[in-house]
Design an enzyme around this catalytic site. Sequence first.
Site, PDB file in Angstrom:
ATOM      1  N   SER A 119       0.833  -1.201   0.000  1.00  0.00           N
ATOM      2  CA  SER A 119       0.000   0.000   0.000  1.00  0.00           C
ATOM      3  C   SER A 119       0.873   1.260   0.000  1.00  0.00           C
ATOM      4  O   SER A 119       1.777   1.392  -0.821  1.00  0.00           O
ATOM      5  CB  SER A 119      -0.945  -0.047   1.208  1.00  0.00           C
ATOM      6  N   ASP A 127      -5.579  -2.859  -3.212  1.00  0.00           N
ATOM      7  CA  ASP A 127      -4.556  -2.574  -2.205  1.00  0.00           C
ATOM      8  C   ASP A 127      -3.863  -3.836  -1.678  1.00  0.00           C
ATOM      9  O   ASP A 127      -4.509  -4.804  -1.283  1.00  0.00           O
ATOM     10  CB  ASP A 127      -5.217  -1.840  -1.043  1.00  0.00           C
TER      11      ASP A 127
END
Length: 764
Positions: free
Chosen positions: A78, A313
């Site tokens: 992320s 993500d």
Amino acid sequence: MREKELRLALVCYGGISLAVYMHGITKEVWRLARASRAFHDGRFCTGSQNVYRRLLERIEAHAGLKLTVFSDIVAGASAGGINGIFLAQAVATGQSLDPLTDLWLDAADVEQLIDPEARATRLSKLWAIPLAMLADRGGEAIESVDPDTRAEVRRKLSSFVRSRWFEPPFGGEVFTNLLLDALDAMAASEAGPPLLPDEQPLDLFVTVTDFRGHPERLRLNSPSEVVETEHRLTISFTDRGGAERTLGASAELAFAARATASFPGAFPPFTVAELDTVLAARDVQWRGRSRFLERTLPRHSAAGMADTAALIDGSVLSNAPFRPAMDALKNRSSRREIDRRFVFIDPKPGLRSIRIGGASGSEAPGFFSTILGALTEIPREQPIRDNLEALQGRSERIARMRRVIEALRDEVEEAIVQLFGGTFFLDSPTPARIASWRSRAQTEAAKRSGPAYAAYGHLKLSGVVEELAGLIRRVTPRGIGPTRTQAREAIWAELQRRGLERVSAPGGGATAAAISFFREHDLGFRIRRLRFLAQRLSAIQEANEDLAVACEGFERCIYAILALYLEREMASFFSDEVAALACIVTEEAGAAIDAIGAARDLRRIDDDADRLLSDALAALPRAERRDMLFAYLGFAFYDLTTLSLTGPEADGEFDAVKVDRISPDDATAIRAGGAEATLKGIRFNSFGAFFSRAYRENDYLWGRLHGADRLIDIVLSTLPVHRTLPPGVAAELKRDLFRAILEEEEPRLRAVPALFEKLRAEIG
């Protein structure tokens, strides 16, 4: 002067808007690596980098240790994935990391990230304005926000809440363009030298979640095969060193950065089509697109669906990507003493990124909090205990092997004395004698092992085959030539043809075919022996500091010889002719194996090593010369016993791994209290810094300060036992470093003038 490398394997967690804080930390890693490179190149530094250089100079002067610091493994998820990508690019190319600072400070703002089609107008959803007033953690009112930023946060939060609903508010193409802009700015910056030693590889890993999943086959006993859906993906980049260091094209790095940070609900899932659209609008051609997609999305590419894969993500399933970083240790070699550290950046220990409620306390979680917690909180926040236990297990295997060696030491030395007599160590160890002694010791070790030699010999043979198969894969161009499995099978078939299905002779010891093959190709044994010598020499130096100077020449000799062998592991060592034969190893395995052996010419290198060892041994005091000869000639006996204990570690760094954390809780030299006392981005479920430039500046500055605090601690922890800097030096260096950081950042960070005043007062 002892030489040591502090190698940092950096693991960067996800943290949403705390990406800005983590960037401050990674920027300190970058500055420390630049200072280390300048220190060894004899170049001048300014500002905070000069303080790091002074730290290395003090260590050299007071501890007799010439330390090299660099990061050669980077893994992230992320927001941590974005920071890891840009740091790795700066390390590999020598480019500046400052453009990423501009990206986070200027562009990581809701007004910049929001999709143009989602922007609220003056009259959009006026009834939703009250929701913005209660958006902070625990239902706190907007009035809890710092007074000097309250108006900015209220305005941006109101606009954000009133933007389109039931679709991601942030624009995917907007973010992709910002990433490409930052990469282009890095490429245009004034580049220095790469921040790694020559030929030192650099590995980068970022985690991604495949939303729809892809099929993976599992082999069972019954049924023989099943298919499961796998959602975890790791995008990897490798720079193997050489004249021109590079991780990948900007489009590929942007692909990884955009995909790993595609936070669910905030950004739309990333697709290849989105990147194609952005590149077309920028009139940029993506050369190598097909090869990259085949490598990164192999299952999707095989099914012709790579363009439509939906990636979200990476922190959804792997927020702390230790595993790929740990696997990269197998591909590392050492030319000098190593201190390997896994350093993980956790911006908010104990604080969840997404706080739904009901997950703690005495009350049972409610219906929605249970569902949402299971879907969001729990998967993201899994602890890293399993990873740390795996690293601990590796270190314990190494410690167990060393205990076995120490227990065998008396018996091995008795065997060497029986073989050569008690006085041969008093003779001058000439190159010819060393070669003769080594050959006799290896033959005797094989004979004394009896039936056990067959298992040891086949284990060595298997290791050589794996090394050759890996080398063949590395020297062949990507997308051309055999797979590793195909190369392995072809090599085994050729060895059987050469009579190597048996390695132990009927009368004991090795067969003539096995001896010949190992002399031509067993690079691993030679490297293990030299590392063993380095470990034994280090033990001698630690036991008696007065011998440090006498042992320096022998230490340089060990690593000089090791470099000769290690360069023969690198793909860049081999000619195009060898690479061409490697491509057809499935048809011409014998020719490929012989070409590799001829290029390496290990017998000649052994002769060179004997000459270097002879000179280095002659310079040692008699007792230490005896110890090192015992270790060198006795290694064949030790290896017979310990090779099966080392497992995969035998092929990479063979040193215990230490783990360090950098977080607000650990960096207390300026202010205690952790994230709650220092960071603003933890507000609004970790989205806080997206709503205020002042918040971003605050967190970035604290990131640099916390990173500096912890990195000095980590560097000083590499000092040999009983060697420390004079009292007060570490504290003085930290103060100087903090002040230098404030001087560097004050002209840039204009939204937080009061913070600089407070910090100067706290630093003193």
